[in-house]
Design an enzyme around this catalytic site. Structure first.
Site, PDB file in Angstrom:
ATOM      1  N   LEU A 117      20.505 -57.499  17.579  1.00 45.15           N
ATOM      2  CA  LEU A 117      21.577 -56.726  18.206  1.00 45.15           C
ATOM      3  C   LEU A 117      22.094 -55.710  17.202  1.00 45.15           C
ATOM      4  CD1 LEU A 117      23.790 -56.277  20.459  1.00 45.15           C
ATOM      5  CD2 LEU A 117      25.174 -57.953  19.200  1.00 45.15           C
TER       6      LEU A 117
ATOM      7  N   ASP B 252      40.975 -52.199  25.012  1.00 39.88           N
ATOM      8  CA  ASP B 252      42.353 -51.752  25.186  1.00 39.88           C
ATOM      9  C   ASP B 252      43.229 -52.905  25.681  1.00 39.88           C
ATOM     10  OD1 ASP B 252      44.393 -49.932  25.109  1.00 39.88           O
ATOM     11  OD2 ASP B 252      43.952 -49.046  27.061  1.00 39.88           O
TER      12      ASP B 252
ATOM     13  N   HIS C  45      46.136 -58.015  18.061  1.00 42.82           N
ATOM     14  CA  HIS C  45      44.921 -57.574  17.374  1.00 42.82           C
ATOM     15  C   HIS C  45      44.076 -58.770  16.930  1.00 42.82           C
ATOM     16  CE1 HIS C  45      46.068 -53.478  17.677  1.00 42.82           C
ATOM     17  NE2 HIS C  45      47.055 -53.524  16.777  1.00 42.82           N
TER      18      HIS C  45
END
Length: 224
Positions: free
Chosen positions: A113, A2, A19
């Protein structure tokens, strides 16, 4: 993740600049997760509520996602990262949806991962979807109603083949879950950081791990 918009606004930049910086923070976090031995990293990239944003911002976000799928997937694959998508990615335009599926398939055998992107995702919607799935199985006689327990329900979630999260990190100073992994996070350690996501770096990542390491996890029991 956020704070992209606030990061850009504070610098007099368009939201898309935030972004882009946020995408760089994602790359940093993936590398740090690998270095620190984290096996699962789930990123809330686009919520089901984010469809309320302007068409131009949604377009910027999807263009950015498409860019990273085309130009960073080789790097993820070489790092041993398995890419997964949860949510409703089919709501994105067809070409992007297909690219996401191909990326999942290409990296499906990697084990270092598991990087899960929550796209058009909502925790309550996933719980409702799992309930509908189980109700259908009961109606068809495949499953007995009495067999629907917490373990059965958990397996029916989109995250059913992953362990529940140990730690949930939210950036930008907000103190809420915002419909993210609601079932799965029942016993997750919650860490709220004041840093905006584009500025999230090694110091913040290690701070979160340190906070987690200092917690005593009792899962409803008494301290040992």
């Amino acid at each position: 993740m956020d704070g992209n918009g606030r990061w850009a606004q504070a610098r007099g930049l368009p939201v898309v600049a935030g972004h882009r910086k946020g995408a760089e923070a994602v790359q940093r976090s993936v590398k740090l997760a690998i270095r620190e031995g984290v096996r699962y990293l789930t990123l809330y990239a686009f919520s089901s509520e984010n469809w309320r944003r302007s068409a131009s911002e949604i377009g910027d976000l999807t263009s950015l996602l498409r860019f990273y799928l085309r130009h960073k997937l080789d790097e993820l694959d070489q790092q041993g990262v398995r890419l997964r998508v949860i949510g409703e990615p089919e709501r994105f335009e067809g070409a992007l949806y297909e690219e996401l599926r191909r990326a999942e398939q290409r990296t499906s055998d990697n084990t270092r991962l598991t990087l899960t992107l929550a796209l058009s995702y909502g925790g309550r919607a996933d719980i409702a979807r799992a309930a509908r799935h189980l109700a259908k199985l009961v109606a068809e006689g495949v499953l007995k109603a009495d067999d629907v327990d917490e373990e059965c329900f958990e397996r029916s979630l989109q995250t059913g083949d992953m362990p529940p999260p140990d730690i949930l990190i939210r950036t930008s100073g907000e103190r809420r879950l915002s419909n993210f992994l609601l079932w799965e996070s029942a016993y997750a350690e919650l860490v709220f950081l004041d840093v905006l996501w584009p500025d999230f770096g090694e110091k913040d990542f290690l701070e979160a791990l340190s906070i987690y390491a200092g917690r005593q996890r009792r899962f409803g029991g008494r301290p040992v």
